[in-house]
Write a protein that holds these residues in place. Structure first.
Motif, PDB file in Angstrom:
ATOM      1  N   ARG A 537      35.006  26.913  57.263  1.00 23.94           N
ATOM      2  CA  ARG A 537      36.122  27.863  57.281  1.00 23.94           C
ATOM      3  C   ARG A 537      35.651  29.267  56.903  1.00 23.94           C
ATOM      4  N   VAL A 538      34.813  29.345  55.872  1.00 25.24           N
ATOM      5  CA  VAL A 538      34.285  30.651  55.468  1.00 25.24           C
ATOM      6  C   VAL A 538      33.415  31.238  56.568  1.00 25.24           C
ATOM      7  N   ARG A 539      32.597  30.381  57.182  1.00 27.20           N
ATOM      8  CA  ARG A 539      31.713  30.867  58.250  1.00 27.20           C
ATOM      9  C   ARG A 539      32.533  31.379  59.437  1.00 27.20           C
ATOM     10  N   ALA A 540      33.585  30.644  59.796  1.00 23.76           N
ATOM     11  CA  ALA A 540      34.425  31.086  60.914  1.00 23.76           C
ATOM     12  C   ALA A 540      35.090  32.414  60.607  1.00 23.76           C
ATOM     13  N   MET A 541      35.581  32.563  59.375  1.00 26.10           N
ATOM     14  CA  MET A 541      36.232  33.826  58.996  1.00 26.10           C
ATOM     15  C   MET A 541      35.233  34.975  59.010  1.00 26.10           C
ATOM     16  N   THR A 542      34.036  34.726  58.483  1.00 22.53           N
ATOM     17  CA  THR A 542      33.015  35.785  58.460  1.00 22.53           C
ATOM     18  C   THR A 542      32.593  36.164  59.870  1.00 22.53           C
ATOM     19  N   THR A 543      32.375  35.164  60.713  1.00 23.30           N
ATOM     20  CA  THR A 543      31.983  35.435  62.099  1.00 23.30           C
ATOM     21  C   THR A 543      33.050  36.232  62.832  1.00 23.30           C
ATOM     22  N   LYS A 544      34.301  35.854  62.629  1.00 27.58           N
ATOM     23  CA  LYS A 544      35.402  36.561  63.299  1.00 27.58           C
ATOM     24  C   LYS A 544      35.469  38.019  62.835  1.00 27.58           C
ATOM     25  N   LEU A 546      32.984  39.870  61.636  1.00 29.37           N
ATOM     26  CA  LEU A 546      31.861  40.601  62.197  1.00 29.37           C
ATOM     27  C   LEU A 546      32.066  40.890  63.677  1.00 29.37           C
ATOM     28  N   LEU A 547      32.558  39.881  64.426  1.00 31.93           N
ATOM     29  CA  LEU A 547      32.797  40.087  65.856  1.00 31.93           C
ATOM     30  C   LEU A 547      33.837  41.176  66.095  1.00 31.93           C
ATOM     31  N   ASP A 548      34.899  41.164  65.301  1.00 31.17           N
ATOM     32  CA  ASP A 548      35.937  42.204  65.469  1.00 31.17           C
ATOM     33  C   ASP A 548      35.366  43.584  65.193  1.00 31.17           C
ATOM     34  N   THR A 549      34.566  43.689  64.129  1.00 28.29           N
ATOM     35  CA  THR A 549      33.972  44.986  63.798  1.00 28.29           C
ATOM     36  C   THR A 549      33.002  45.430  64.893  1.00 28.29           C
ATOM     37  N   ALA A 550      32.145  44.489  65.344  1.00 28.72           N
ATOM     38  CA  ALA A 550      31.200  44.846  66.396  1.00 28.72           C
ATOM     39  C   ALA A 550      31.910  45.203  67.685  1.00 28.72           C
ATOM     40  N   GLU A 636      29.216  35.545  83.271  1.00 30.80           N
ATOM     41  CA  GLU A 636      30.612  35.744  83.632  1.00 30.80           C
ATOM     42  C   GLU A 636      31.414  36.386  82.506  1.00 30.80           C
ATOM     43  N   MET A 637      30.835  36.534  81.324  1.00 32.46           N
ATOM     44  CA  MET A 637      31.541  37.134  80.193  1.00 32.46           C
ATOM     45  C   MET A 637      31.462  38.655  80.272  1.00 32.46           C
ATOM     46  N   THR A 638      32.472  39.288  79.773  1.00 31.51           N
ATOM     47  CA  THR A 638      32.522  40.760  79.764  1.00 31.51           C
ATOM     48  C   THR A 638      32.551  41.319  78.349  1.00 31.51           C
ATOM     49  N   ASP A 639      33.038  40.540  77.404  1.00 31.61           N
ATOM     50  CA  ASP A 639      33.104  40.998  76.020  1.00 31.61           C
ATOM     51  C   ASP A 639      31.692  40.977  75.422  1.00 31.61           C
ATOM     52  N   LEU A 640      31.169  42.165  75.067  1.00 32.68           N
ATOM     53  CA  LEU A 640      29.799  42.283  74.593  1.00 32.68           C
ATOM     54  C   LEU A 640      29.579  41.522  73.286  1.00 32.68           C
TER      55      LEU A 640
END
Length: 931
Positions: A537-544, A546-550, A636-640
């Motif tokens: 759960r912590v890893r998912a929150m941290t990853t999310k 970081l992804l939002d910031t990036a 096929e992905m567009t989100d960097l």
């Protein structure tokens, strides 16, 4: 007026007669006047009649008694005759048995006498030969002593005058003068060779104090080899005693190898077997006599060659040369087998990659070069015979491959490796090409002059064996960086290095546990480290986060904050996957230049999409086939931000694929030394007091006692049979097999507290074996129940039973399974079912799961018998026997379980045989003493 008459009826009283029908019958049967008369019998007549009747009865009873007695006497006589006949038959059988026994003993005595006589004859002949040799030597010595005494007498009687140097002017005959002159001439020719050899300072003590690498460099110098060759050649010519010695091949290198064998035994003789022990002993003896002779001949001033010491050296030199050749031949054969296996690995590899677009340019030249190098080394090691072995192995490999693969490739240099497209595994899972690790050394990197390794080849498999020739030039190998060394301590260090390279994938695995799992489980694979729910759960929150910031920074064009660090991590991971110093490695280094990327980002000219396309294409080139679709989906992905997230996830998977390939790569090496490694670790734990053998003894003792009781029941007369003279006729392997099966199939759950110490590394595996065996038995019982309940119109077909079996296994594997679930699954195969049938099914399923059902107990015993047969013979029973036992429906699952049990059983027995045999022997001695 009427009157009354009185009649007196008293005289009318008399005994009534018989009824007329009885009277008639009695008259017809009785002829006596007494019976024919209607007059009553008088008392006297009645008494006589009664006595007559009683007498008749007594006579009849007497006759019956005599008859019964006669019958009993006859039966008794018959029983006595039968008993006598049986006793006579038993005595005859015993006499025949005694006669046969005496014949057998006589035959054995005669055979033993013949063998003794033969041995005596051989000993006598050998004694005669030795006596003859001794006599010959004694006569030769006497002749030489007489010649010496005569020469000494002449010298003592002759006048002494000073001449040039220290020579004595002694009158000699022509023959003596010739011998004297030859001795001086040979001494003068020999001494320069001795001095040339001694100037290098080569002796046992000096070599022992020098490092192994420096010793190899010194002894491989051409000047040293030339000086040694001249000295040994000159030694053969110094006298008639030595000139007749046989000629040796490569004698200088073989002789110098003795210094390496004695001074650095651990580096040369890794496995100390009988051949190695003999080689070491002969080398030490030979060098001791050689150096003693060199010292004696160097300090003498009389010009004598010291023949007695020289002859001892030559005798030991011959023994050492023979021992060295024997050892070298064994070593060369193993090394040739190793190279042949390596050649076949390249053959399989080409079969894997030849369909790639860049196979002809990136792969083929390097593989051809490596195979040609291997062919050259094989020919140097074993000559034409080794080349024939290589061609035969190559032909057998091609026959096993699909025909369409045989038609493509490049002749004898075709490289074929089967790929598991479903698991992403590069290895071919073929353990038949196991090679002893002592003959292989994997080079850390190719030389600058050699072609670059292939781009897809993992680093541990991309190089050819690096073989350092021995001093004889024909094949003793050098271990540079093999995955697992034969030396236990080196193996410990290498395993530690391997575990560290696994990172988080090998966490929690000790060296011993890792080696054990790789050997026992053919399908062992490293997996990502499990995380707890909170960690996930912590890893998912941290990853999310970081992804939002990036993602926000990427949308605003702020690449300098993320791209350099991300590209650095991607570059590092890619270079870890590809072989070092390969063309692909250099390409990654050039394209993913972090400094250049940072500069391009700062000036706004960096094309991130082109770089990502390069990375995706590169991943497609080096990944396992099972990852192709996942990597292609990145295009096929567009989100960097999402693209980078999936790139890192896939790179982790690719690293795991490579690590699992390396695990399978070291399995053949581990097989050669894992037994000794695990045995030493266990013995160390016993010596340190960390472990004992209490639970192991408690586990083995009941089986020994049971086998002793069985043997006693089969021999109630306690006949001293020949097969019972050794360990009461009990085989130690049988004790282990019976105890091992009883351990797995015991009703008590196996845990660390009740598991034998020798199985502590396999507690979880044994627990799984227990569960699997119970599941197999339960499913077999339920399928048998289904067949028995079904009517003729409802009999399920094979497909339905197969489906039922699969679903039952799934349900039993589920921790939340209940009896109702199993009953419902069985009931689904009976669309028309009465309430009574439903109740019967529920009852039978409940009894089966309670393991008290007779059908379950019977099937469980049969499963044990099948597994034990497979364990002892190595062959799984045929389908006919499985059908007879009622377990044909679960044959596939039972065979898989039985194979795993056999692998563990045979390996465990091999590792711990020393302690098992001691425990069994101790129990047998105690039981024999108690009896």
């Amino acid at each position: 007026m009427p009157g009354f008459y009185v009649i007196d009826v008293l005289p009318l009283h008399h005994a009534s007669k018989r009824p007329f029908h009885l009277e008639k019958r009695m008259r017809s049967k009785k002829s006596s006047p007494v019976y024919s008369s209607n007059l009553p019998l008088s008392p006297a007549e009645a008494h006589l009649k009664r006595e007559a009747i009683l007498e008749a009865r007594r006579l009849k009873l007497a006759r019956q008694f005599l008859h019964v007695k006669d019958v009993l006497d006859k039966q008794h006589q018959r029983a006595l005759r039968d008993s006598s006949a049986k006793r006579s038959q038993i005595q005859t059988t015993l006499r025949m048995a005694e006669k046969n026994r005496n014949l057998i003993l006589q035959k054995l005595v005669e055979q033993a006498a013949q063998e003794v006589a033969r041995c005596k004859e051989v000993a006598r002949m050998q004694q005669l030969k030795n006596q003859e040799k001794t006599d010959r030597r004694r006569k030769d010595m006497e002749r030489r002593q007489k010649a010496t005494a005569a020469r000494r007498a002449r010298l003592l009687s002759a006048s002494k005058t000073k001449t040039t140097g220290s020579n004595i002017n002694v009158p000699m005959n022509r023959e003596e003068a010739a011998v004297f002159i030859q001795g001086i001439w040979r001494y003068n020719r020999l001494m320069p060779c001795v001095k040339a050899f001694r100037k290098f300072g080569i002796n046992a003590h000096a070599v022992e104090c020098t490092s192994f690498g420096d010793v190899v460099a010194l002894l491989q110098k051409p000047a040293v080899i030339q000086a040694t060759s001249k000295l040994l050649a000159r030694i053969r010519k110094v006298s008639s005693l030595t000139s007749g010695s046989k000629k040796y091949k490569n004698f200088a290198r073989v002789f110098l190898s003795a210094y390496m064998v004695t001074a650095h035994t651990g580096e040369i003789l890794v496995d100390m077997g009988p051949h190695e022990t003999e080689l070491l002993s002969s080398a030490r003896s030979m060098l001791a006599h050689f150096e003693r002779w060199v010292d004696e001949v160097s300090v003498t001033t009389s010009g004598k060659i010291q023949y007695s010491s020289l002859v001892k050296f030559l005798y030991d030199w011959d023994a050492y040369y023979n021992a060295f050749n024997t050892w070298k031949t064994r070593d060369s054969e193993k090394l040739a087998s190793n190279l042949i296996a390596h050649y076949l690995d390249y053959e399989k590899l080409w079969n894997t990659v030849k369909s790639q677009a860049n196979a002809e340019t990136e792969w083929r030249p390097n593989i051809v070069f490596q195979q040609e190098e291997i062919r050259r080394k094989v020919r140097n090691l074993g000559g034409d015979a080794a080349m024939v072995r290589l061609e035969n192995a190559l032909r057998q490999l091609r026959e096993k491959m699909p025909k369409d693969n045989d038609e493509s490739g490049f002749g004898n240099d075709t490289v074929k490796r089967s790929v598991n497209h479903e698991s992403g595994d590069w290895s071919d899972r073929d353990d038949d090409l196991t090679v002893p690790p002592r003959q292989v050394a994997v080079s850390p990197a190719p030389s600058s002059s050699s072609p670059s390794p292939s781009p897809n080849l993992p680093s541990s498999a991309s190089h050819s064996p690096s073989v350092s020739p021995s001093l004889n030039g024909t094949g003793s190998s050098s271990i540079s960086s093999s995955p697992v060394s034969n030396n236990i301590h080196e193996a410990n260090n290498n395993l530690q290095t391997i575990i560290q390279s696994f990172g988080g994938y090998g966490a929690g695995l000790s060296n011993e546990k890792l080696a054990h799992e790789i050997i026992i489980d053919p399908d062992f694979e490293l997996k990502p480290q499990k995380r707890t729910e909170l960690e996930e759960r912590v890893r998912a929150m941290t990853t999310k986060a970081l992804l939002d910031t990036a993602r926000e920074d990427f949308e605003q064009g702020r690449y300098d904050k993320w791209i350099p660090s991300l590209m650095k991590d991607i570059k590092q991971t890619l270079q870890e996957i590809v072989p070092p110093r390969s063309s692909l490695y250099n390409t990654i280094e050039e394209v993913l230049d972090i400094d250049l990327i940072a500069q391009q980002i700062n000036v706004g000219v960096y094309d991130i999409r082109n770089c990502i396309t390069f990375i995706i294409d590169l991943m497609l080139q080096i990944c396992a086939p099972v990852r192709d679709e996942q990597i292609k989906s990145l295009k096929e992905m567009t989100d960097l931000a999402e693209i980078f997230q999936h790139i890192f996830e896939l790179l982790d998977m690719m690293k795991l694929d490579l690590l699992n390939y390396q695990v399978k790569l070291i399995r053949p090496y581990l097989k050669e030394q894992a037994v000794e490694y695990e045995r030493e670790k266990f013995e160390s734990a016993l010596v340190a007091g960390k472990l004992s053998l209490e639970r192991t003894k408690a586990w083995l003792y009941p089986t020994v006692d049971a086998l002793l009781r069985t043997a006693a029941e089969r021999n109630p007369e306690r006949v001293n049979l020949p097969q019972h003279r050794h360990n009461h006729g009990i085989k130690f392997d049988q004790v282990f097999d019976d105890a091992f099966i009883s351990l797995i199939f015991q009703p008590t759950q196996i845990g660390r507290n009740n598991c034998p110490e020798t199985f502590l590394l396999d507690v979880e595996r044994l627990w799984n074996f227990q569960n699997e065996s119970q599941m197999v038995t339960i499913v077999a019982a339920l399928i048998m129940l289904t067949k028995n309940i079904a009517t003729a119109s409802q009999q399920p077909n094979v497909t339905d039973l197969e489906t039922l079996k699969d679903r039952l296994f799934i349900l039993l594997s589920d921790g939340d399974m209940t009896i109702d679930n199993l009953s419902a699954e069985v009931s689904n195969h009976f669309p028309k079912m009465t309430p009574e049938t439903q109740a019967l099914i529920n009852s039978m399923v409940s009894k089966t799961l309670s393991q008290n059902d007779k059908v379950y107990s019977l099937l469980s015993r049969r499963v044990q018998t099948i597994v034990k047969t497979h364990l002892q013979s190595g062959q799984f029973p045929k389908p006919e026997l499985l059908a007879q036992y009622g377990v044909a429906s679960v044959a596939k699952e039972l065979e898989a379980l039985s194979k795993k049990i056999r692998i563990l059983g045979r390996y465990n027995r091999e590792v711990y045989a020393k302690w098992y045999d001691e425990t069994i022997r101790e129990r047998l001695r105690s039981q024999a003493g108690g009896n």
